[in-house]
Motif scaffolding. Structure first.
Motif, PDB file in Angstrom:
ATOM      1  N   TYR A   1       0.134   4.455 -10.728  1.00  0.00           N
ATOM      2  CA  TYR A   1      -1.305   3.661 -10.333  1.00  0.00           C
ATOM      3  C   TYR A   1      -1.224   3.955  -8.832  1.00  0.00           C
ATOM      4  O   TYR A   1      -0.768   3.000  -8.135  1.00  0.00           O
ATOM      5  CB  TYR A   1      -1.517   2.292 -10.895  1.00  0.00           C
ATOM      6  CG  TYR A   1      -2.766   1.819 -10.544  1.00  0.00           C
ATOM      7  CD1 TYR A   1      -3.999   2.434 -11.254  1.00  0.00           C
ATOM      8  CD2 TYR A   1      -3.145   0.692  -9.951  1.00  0.00           C
ATOM      9  CE1 TYR A   1      -5.176   1.681 -11.022  1.00  0.00           C
ATOM     10  CE2 TYR A   1      -4.263   0.338  -9.362  1.00  0.00           C
ATOM     11  CZ  TYR A   1      -5.413   0.728 -10.039  1.00  0.00           C
ATOM     12  OH  TYR A   1      -6.614   0.288  -9.642  1.00  0.00           O
ATOM     13  N   PRO A   2      -1.983   4.872  -8.150  1.00  0.00           N
ATOM     14  CA  PRO A   2      -1.910   4.971  -6.710  1.00  0.00           C
ATOM     15  C   PRO A   2      -2.502   3.909  -5.885  1.00  0.00           C
ATOM     16  O   PRO A   2      -1.999   3.636  -4.628  1.00  0.00           O
ATOM     17  CB  PRO A   2      -2.744   6.187  -6.452  1.00  0.00           C
ATOM     18  CG  PRO A   2      -3.661   6.317  -7.679  1.00  0.00           C
ATOM     19  CD  PRO A   2      -2.901   5.765  -8.918  1.00  0.00           C
ATOM     20  N   ASP A   3      -3.435   2.877  -6.402  1.00  0.00           N
ATOM     21  CA  ASP A   3      -3.976   1.864  -5.741  1.00  0.00           C
ATOM     22  C   ASP A   3      -3.283   0.636  -5.870  1.00  0.00           C
ATOM     23  O   ASP A   3      -3.872  -0.592  -5.460  1.00  0.00           O
ATOM     24  CB  ASP A   3      -5.457   1.860  -5.965  1.00  0.00           C
ATOM     25  CG  ASP A   3      -6.260   3.242  -5.836  1.00  0.00           C
ATOM     26  OD1 ASP A   3      -5.929   3.662  -4.781  1.00  0.00           O
ATOM     27  OD2 ASP A   3      -7.092   3.382  -6.513  1.00  0.00           O
ATOM     28  N   TRP A   4      -1.960   0.361  -6.414  1.00  0.00           N
ATOM     29  CA  TRP A   4      -1.438  -0.624  -6.755  1.00  0.00           C
ATOM     30  C   TRP A   4      -1.384  -1.426  -5.422  1.00  0.00           C
ATOM     31  O   TRP A   4      -1.510  -2.711  -5.366  1.00  0.00           O
ATOM     32  CB  TRP A   4      -0.115  -0.429  -7.216  1.00  0.00           C
ATOM     33  CG  TRP A   4       0.581  -1.739  -7.801  1.00  0.00           C
ATOM     34  CD1 TRP A   4       1.885  -2.285  -7.020  1.00  0.00           C
ATOM     35  CD2 TRP A   4       0.219  -2.544  -8.885  1.00  0.00           C
ATOM     36  NE1 TRP A   4       2.425  -3.523  -7.828  1.00  0.00           N
ATOM     37  CE2 TRP A   4       1.349  -3.530  -8.689  1.00  0.00           C
ATOM     38  CE3 TRP A   4      -0.708  -2.699  -9.737  1.00  0.00           C
ATOM     39  CZ2 TRP A   4       1.401  -4.763  -9.684  1.00  0.00           C
ATOM     40  CZ3 TRP A   4      -0.622  -3.803 -10.561  1.00  0.00           C
ATOM     41  CH2 TRP A   4       0.034  -4.915 -10.680  1.00  0.00           C
TER      42      TRP A   4
ATOM     43  N   THR B   1      -3.023  -1.823  -2.844  1.00  0.00           N
ATOM     44  CA  THR B   1      -4.529  -2.635  -2.492  1.00  0.00           C
ATOM     45  C   THR B   1      -4.970  -3.289  -3.698  1.00  0.00           C
ATOM     46  O   THR B   1      -6.052  -3.623  -3.556  1.00  0.00           O
ATOM     47  CB  THR B   1      -5.478  -1.223  -2.035  1.00  0.00           C
ATOM     48  OG1 THR B   1      -5.679  -0.459  -3.019  1.00  0.00           O
ATOM     49  CG2 THR B   1      -4.784  -0.962  -0.640  1.00  0.00           C
ATOM     50  N   ALA B   2      -4.247  -3.458  -5.060  1.00  0.00           N
ATOM     51  CA  ALA B   2      -4.812  -3.885  -6.012  1.00  0.00           C
ATOM     52  C   ALA B   2      -4.850  -5.535  -5.793  1.00  0.00           C
ATOM     53  O   ALA B   2      -3.604  -5.991  -5.547  1.00  0.00           O
ATOM     54  CB  ALA B   2      -4.315  -3.530  -7.546  1.00  0.00           C
TER      55      ALA B   2
ATOM     56  N   ALA C   1      -7.939  -5.236 -11.657  1.00  0.00           N
ATOM     57  CA  ALA C   1      -7.896  -5.164 -10.203  1.00  0.00           C
ATOM     58  C   ALA C   1      -9.413  -5.969  -9.526  1.00  0.00           C
ATOM     59  O   ALA C   1     -10.125  -6.393 -10.422  1.00  0.00           O
ATOM     60  CB  ALA C   1      -7.670  -4.032  -9.534  1.00  0.00           C
ATOM     61  N   GLN C   2      -9.741  -5.326  -8.560  1.00  0.00           N
ATOM     62  CA  GLN C   2     -11.065  -5.792  -8.116  1.00  0.00           C
ATOM     63  C   GLN C   2     -12.386  -5.152  -8.793  1.00  0.00           C
ATOM     64  O   GLN C   2     -13.547  -5.775  -8.904  1.00  0.00           O
ATOM     65  CB  GLN C   2     -11.456  -5.236  -6.574  1.00  0.00           C
ATOM     66  CG  GLN C   2     -10.181  -5.930  -5.649  1.00  0.00           C
ATOM     67  CD  GLN C   2      -9.237  -5.208  -5.449  1.00  0.00           C
ATOM     68  OE1 GLN C   2      -8.634  -4.462  -6.361  1.00  0.00           O
ATOM     69  NE2 GLN C   2      -8.514  -5.190  -4.240  1.00  0.00           N
ATOM     70  N   ASP C   3     -12.038  -3.968  -9.368  1.00  0.00           N
ATOM     71  CA  ASP C   3     -13.282  -3.629 -10.279  1.00  0.00           C
ATOM     72  C   ASP C   3     -13.129  -4.157 -11.626  1.00  0.00           C
ATOM     73  O   ASP C   3     -12.543  -5.192 -12.017  1.00  0.00           O
ATOM     74  CB  ASP C   3     -12.914  -2.021 -10.353  1.00  0.00           C
ATOM     75  CG  ASP C   3     -11.729  -1.520 -11.145  1.00  0.00           C
ATOM     76  OD1 ASP C   3     -10.998  -2.329 -11.682  1.00  0.00           O
ATOM     77  OD2 ASP C   3     -11.400  -0.476 -10.759  1.00  0.00           O
TER      78      ASP C   3
END
Length: 236
Positions: A104-107, A109-110, A131-133
């Motif tokens: 998960y490339p956005d971990w 910033t999650a 996460a934020q979404d």
């Protein structure tokens, strides 16, 4: 039957830091024993939102939200216990037991705040989170600490609905998830496997009128299950 109940908050302390405590009930949730702090905030400002799974073999595992404070992000960490009772290891929040996530490339910033449901089946650990979404996701692991991202849990038609996954139990061969979103309503979903669910369905609303501001928002929900039987649910 004696039940262990795990919860987060300021219980037993005047310090403004969320910590994790437990209590027990032996009379069907009619009365409760004294609260016992089990995991302090440690190196974090808060630890909260505990989710506990009992594997077929090995130590009971708890995953909980950690928040360092300020503008930093929430991330899940874990502790283990031989039988679900103290001592837990570690007994305080520590960066050494933060979960890792590959695939998960956005971990980095999650912001994983309060949606860290852990489940064990066979040799596989499952983590349900968001996460934020609005997408409720799941990841898998063989050790309960290092996870690999797999994908979305809910169908595309439900991925725009804000749902915070709070619990999951296997009941009569089906998988039952529970959701809240600090709202007047809670939801559930059902799946035939632990890796995919049908769309969420409203479970119930609070009884208070919105203008009263009393018990308006539900900020957690969990199932009470024994074996293959669902006995009920608890909300806060």
């Amino acid at each position: 039957i004696s039940w262990n109940i795990y919860f987060g908050g300021w219980d037993g302390t005047c310090l403004p830091h969320d910590q994790i405590s437990m209590t027990t009930t032996s009379d069907g949730f009619g009365t409760f024993a004294a609260h016992t702090p089990i995991i302090s905030n440690g190196s974090f400002t808060n630890v909260n939102n505990p989710s506990v799974a009992v594997p077929a073999v090995g130590a009971v595992r708890m995953v909980y939200t950690t928040w360092p404070g300020g503008a930093t992000l929430n991330k899940p960490a874990y502790s283990t216990s031989a039988g679900g009772n103290p001592p837990w290891n570690p007994a305080s929040g520590s960066t050494t037991t933060l979960l890792t996530m590959s695939g998960y490339p956005d971990w980095g910033t999650a912001d994983v705040n309060g949606t860290n449901v852990i489940y064990s089946e066979g040799s596989t650990w499952y983590l349900y989170w968001k996460a934020q979404d609005a997408v409720v996701r799941y990841s898998t692991s063989t050790d309960g600490a290092n996870f690999t991202y797999q994908g979305a849990l809910l169908p595309v038609s439900d991925q725009m609905n804000q749902r915070g996954v709070n619990d999951m139990k296997k009941v009569n061969g089906s998988y039952l998830w529970a959701y809240h979103y600090n709202h007047e309503q809670v939801w559930y979903s059902v799946g035939a496997t632990p890796t995919a669910s049908n769309a969420t369905v409203a479970l119930f609303n609070t009884t208070s009128e919105p203008q009263q501001g009393v018990d308006r928002c539900v900020d957690s929900i969990g199932w009470v299950a024994s074996g293959t039987r669902l006995l009920g649910g608890g909300i806060r």
